[in-house]
Design a protein around this motif. Structure first.
Motif, PDB file in Angstrom:
ATOM      1  N   THR A   1       0.816  -1.218   0.000  1.00 17.55           N
ATOM      2  CA  THR A   1       0.000   0.000   0.000  1.00 17.55           C
ATOM      3  C   THR A   1       0.848   1.266   0.000  1.00 17.55           C
ATOM      4  O   THR A   1       0.443   2.292   0.547  1.00 17.55           O
ATOM      5  CB  THR A   1      -0.933   0.008   1.224  1.00 17.55           C
ATOM      6  OG1 THR A   1      -0.144  -0.125   2.429  1.00 17.55           O
ATOM      7  CG2 THR A   1      -1.939  -1.125   1.162  1.00 17.55           C
ATOM      8  N   ARG A   2       2.015   1.193  -0.612  1.00 21.98           N
ATOM      9  CA  ARG A   2       2.859   2.391  -0.662  1.00 21.98           C
ATOM     10  C   ARG A   2       2.313   3.421  -1.650  1.00 21.98           C
ATOM     11  O   ARG A   2       2.517   4.624  -1.485  1.00 21.98           O
ATOM     12  CB  ARG A   2       4.294   2.018  -1.035  1.00 21.98           C
ATOM     13  CG  ARG A   2       4.947   1.087  -0.005  1.00 21.98           C
ATOM     14  CD  ARG A   2       6.442   0.969  -0.204  1.00 21.98           C
ATOM     15  NE  ARG A   2       7.020  -0.044   0.668  1.00 21.98           N
ATOM     16  CZ  ARG A   2       7.303   0.151   1.948  1.00 21.98           C
ATOM     17  NH1 ARG A   2       7.065   1.319   2.492  1.00 21.98           N
ATOM     18  NH2 ARG A   2       7.829  -0.829   2.666  1.00 21.98           N
ATOM     19  N   HIS A   3       1.623   2.963  -2.684  1.00 25.37           N
ATOM     20  CA  HIS A   3       1.032   3.900  -3.632  1.00 25.37           C
ATOM     21  C   HIS A   3      -0.122   4.632  -2.943  1.00 25.37           C
ATOM     22  O   HIS A   3      -0.948   4.014  -2.274  1.00 25.37           O
ATOM     23  CB  HIS A   3       0.510   3.155  -4.863  1.00 25.37           C
ATOM     24  CG  HIS A   3       0.169   4.059  -6.000  1.00 25.37           C
ATOM     25  ND1 HIS A   3      -0.998   4.806  -6.041  1.00 25.37           N
ATOM     26  CD2 HIS A   3       0.839   4.358  -7.146  1.00 25.37           C
ATOM     27  CE1 HIS A   3      -1.034   5.510  -7.152  1.00 25.37           C
ATOM     28  NE2 HIS A   3       0.071   5.257  -7.834  1.00 25.37           N
ATOM     29  N   PRO A   4      -0.196   5.966  -3.101  1.00 27.08           N
ATOM     30  CA  PRO A   4      -1.252   6.734  -2.422  1.00 27.08           C
ATOM     31  C   PRO A   4      -2.659   6.227  -2.703  1.00 27.08           C
ATOM     32  O   PRO A   4      -3.533   6.278  -1.828  1.00 27.08           O
ATOM     33  CB  PRO A   4      -1.057   8.151  -2.974  1.00 27.08           C
ATOM     34  CG  PRO A   4       0.374   8.211  -3.388  1.00 27.08           C
ATOM     35  CD  PRO A   4       0.717   6.834  -3.860  1.00 27.08           C
ATOM     36  N   LEU A   5      -2.893   5.722  -3.919  1.00 27.63           N
ATOM     37  CA  LEU A   5      -4.227   5.250  -4.271  1.00 27.63           C
ATOM     38  C   LEU A   5      -4.651   4.061  -3.413  1.00 27.63           C
ATOM     39  O   LEU A   5      -5.825   3.932  -3.029  1.00 27.63           O
ATOM     40  CB  LEU A   5      -4.266   4.857  -5.756  1.00 27.63           C
ATOM     41  CG  LEU A   5      -5.629   4.419  -6.302  1.00 27.63           C
ATOM     42  CD1 LEU A   5      -6.622   5.577  -6.247  1.00 27.63           C
ATOM     43  CD2 LEU A   5      -5.492   3.914  -7.733  1.00 27.63           C
ATOM     44  N   LEU A   6      -3.678   3.172  -3.082  1.00 31.12           N
ATOM     45  CA  LEU A   6      -3.988   1.975  -2.307  1.00 31.12           C
ATOM     46  C   LEU A   6      -4.086   2.247  -0.810  1.00 31.12           C
ATOM     47  O   LEU A   6      -4.306   1.319  -0.032  1.00 31.12           O
ATOM     48  CB  LEU A   6      -2.931   0.905  -2.569  1.00 31.12           C
ATOM     49  CG  LEU A   6      -2.902   0.353  -3.999  1.00 31.12           C
ATOM     50  CD1 LEU A   6      -1.788  -0.664  -4.161  1.00 31.12           C
ATOM     51  CD2 LEU A   6      -4.246  -0.277  -4.364  1.00 31.12           C
ATOM     52  N   LYS A   7      -3.928   3.524  -0.421  1.00 34.10           N
ATOM     53  CA  LYS A   7      -4.134   3.904   0.972  1.00 34.10           C
ATOM     54  C   LYS A   7      -5.515   4.510   1.183  1.00 34.10           C
ATOM     55  O   LYS A   7      -5.884   4.849   2.314  1.00 34.10           O
ATOM     56  CB  LYS A   7      -3.066   4.908   1.406  1.00 34.10           C
ATOM     57  CG  LYS A   7      -1.658   4.320   1.432  1.00 34.10           C
ATOM     58  CD  LYS A   7      -0.637   5.336   1.891  1.00 34.10           C
ATOM     59  CE  LYS A   7       0.766   4.730   1.919  1.00 34.10           C
ATOM     60  NZ  LYS A   7       1.789   5.706   2.353  1.00 34.10           N
TER      61      LYS A   7
ATOM     62  N   ARG B   1      -7.913  -0.041   0.350  1.00 30.05           N
ATOM     63  CA  ARG B   1      -6.744  -0.534   1.089  1.00 30.05           C
ATOM     64  C   ARG B   1      -6.984  -1.891   1.759  1.00 30.05           C
ATOM     65  O   ARG B   1      -6.022  -2.565   2.136  1.00 30.05           O
ATOM     66  CB  ARG B   1      -6.345   0.488   2.148  1.00 30.05           C
ATOM     67  CG  ARG B   1      -7.463   0.812   3.132  1.00 30.05           C
ATOM     68  CD  ARG B   1      -7.162   2.025   3.975  1.00 30.05           C
ATOM     69  NE  ARG B   1      -8.312   2.398   4.811  1.00 30.05           N
ATOM     70  CZ  ARG B   1      -8.331   3.475   5.591  1.00 30.05           C
ATOM     71  NH1 ARG B   1      -7.280   4.269   5.635  1.00 30.05           N
ATOM     72  NH2 ARG B   1      -9.397   3.760   6.321  1.00 30.05           N
TER      73      ARG B   1
END
Length: 343
Positions: A67-73, A78
């Motif tokens: 979840t390092r990509h902002p979208l996956l947070k 997430r």
């Protein structure tokens, strides 16, 4: 005499320092392993385990993240990646704890071994909690006490068997001595996190006085997954079969099972947001409704720890937080920090 509104304001001001301290508390999560505990904070985690010699050995590792990509947070995106990364890091921690115990048959897990272990774990989960309940619901249909897969009763039976298999599995493994020890460490993990979140000095005595049940527990997450799956399966599977139904009976049930597997992604996303929401609630009837079933279930997956097990949890917490203790004093027994060679 002070008016009621003024007295309420005064009480709120008195609570303000504690509330500010609690709101600044770093979020810590954990997992019980073999004779030890993994505590995660931020981008890393600490694994503390009791060596056969009696020493507490602590190792630090980076947290494998999807979840390092902002979208996956983002909320509702997430949940599934968090589920997968928790599984990966949990398997690594379990393997490492076996090595600390001096198990000569265990070696640091490689990438292909990790993938194979994950696939086997997922296969067993699918077999137990998707295929088996579906098959038993078909049996209920054959016995004339349930409807077809297009109807509500089929999915009610399916949900009933999911819950029975889940609860029965936990109850059965609780009789295994090694698992019983893991459940005690699970209780130590919860008690230690409660003591940290409560503020003040965090030591064995403070942790021992806390509850072994915690609203953010992964056990509660699994219960939410089961409950949400019952609702979504009852609604979406008949809707899918209304749009398209294969003529072959085997193909129809294969399509249904495949669709249920696909629904794991939105189900885990909803369950993750629900458990976070429930943990944020300060109290009230709605909080009780959301928390109580999971807390009851934790009475099976946790057990009262002894002093030595709480000492391990404190060491894991101390090393996981590093310098970010939010002003709390964490008192631990002596432990050994072991450096780990990175591949």
């Amino acid at each position: 005499m002070m008016s009621k509104p003024a007295s309420q304001i005064l009480r709120s001001l008195r609570r303000l320092p504690a509330l500010l301290l609690r709101s600044a508390c770093p979020i810590v999560g954990g997992q019980a392993v073999m004779e030890g505990i993994m505590m995660r904070h931020g981008e890393g985690y600490a694994l503390a385990a009791r060596h056969p010699s009696g020493d507490i050995v602590v190792e630090r590792f980076p947290w494998f993240s999807l979840t390092r990509h902002p979208l996956l947070k983002k909320p509702f995106l997430r949940g599934f990646p968090v589920l997968l990364e928790t599984l990966v890091n949990g398997i690594k921690a379990l393997n490492r704890s076996a090595i600390v115990q001096g198990d000569e048959d265990e070696t640091p897990i490689s990438g292909p071994q990790l993938m194979l272990t994950m696939l086997l774990a997922l296969f067993m989960a699918v077999l137990l909690f998707v295929v088996a309940p579906h098959g038993l619901s078909l049996l209920m249909q054959a016995l004339g006490v349930g409807g077809g897969v297009e109807g509500l009763t089929f999915h009610l039976w399916d949900g009933f068997y999911k819950c029975c298999i889940f609860m029965g599995y936990i109850w059965l493994i609780s009789f295994v001595p090694d698992i019983r020890r893991v459940f005690q460490y699970h209780g130590a993990e919860h008690k230690t996190i409660h003591a940290f979140e409560n503020g003040g000095i965090v030591d064995v005595m403070a942790a021992a006085g806390m509850s072994r049940l915690h609203p953010r527990c992964g056990t509660t997450f699994l219960l939410f997954v089961i409950c949400i799956s019952i609702i979504l399966h009852a609604v979406l599977v008949p809707a899918l079969l209304h749009i398209y139904t294969p003529q072959n009976v085997v193909a129809k049930h294969a399509l249904t099972i495949a669709f249920k597997l696909l629904l794991v992604i939105p189900i885990s996303a909803l369950a993750y947001e629900l458990i976070r929401y429930a943990a944020r609630l300060s109290g009230g009837p709605w909080a009780s409704v959301l928390r109580t079933p999971g807390l009851i279930l934790q009475r099976l997956t946790t057990a009262e720890p002894d002093k030595a097990q709480i000492e391990v949890a404190l060491a894991a917490l101390r090393e996981a937080l590093g310098e970010e203790t939010a002003g709390r004093e964490i008192r631990t027994a002596d432990y050994i920090v072991r450096s780990v060679e990175r591949p």
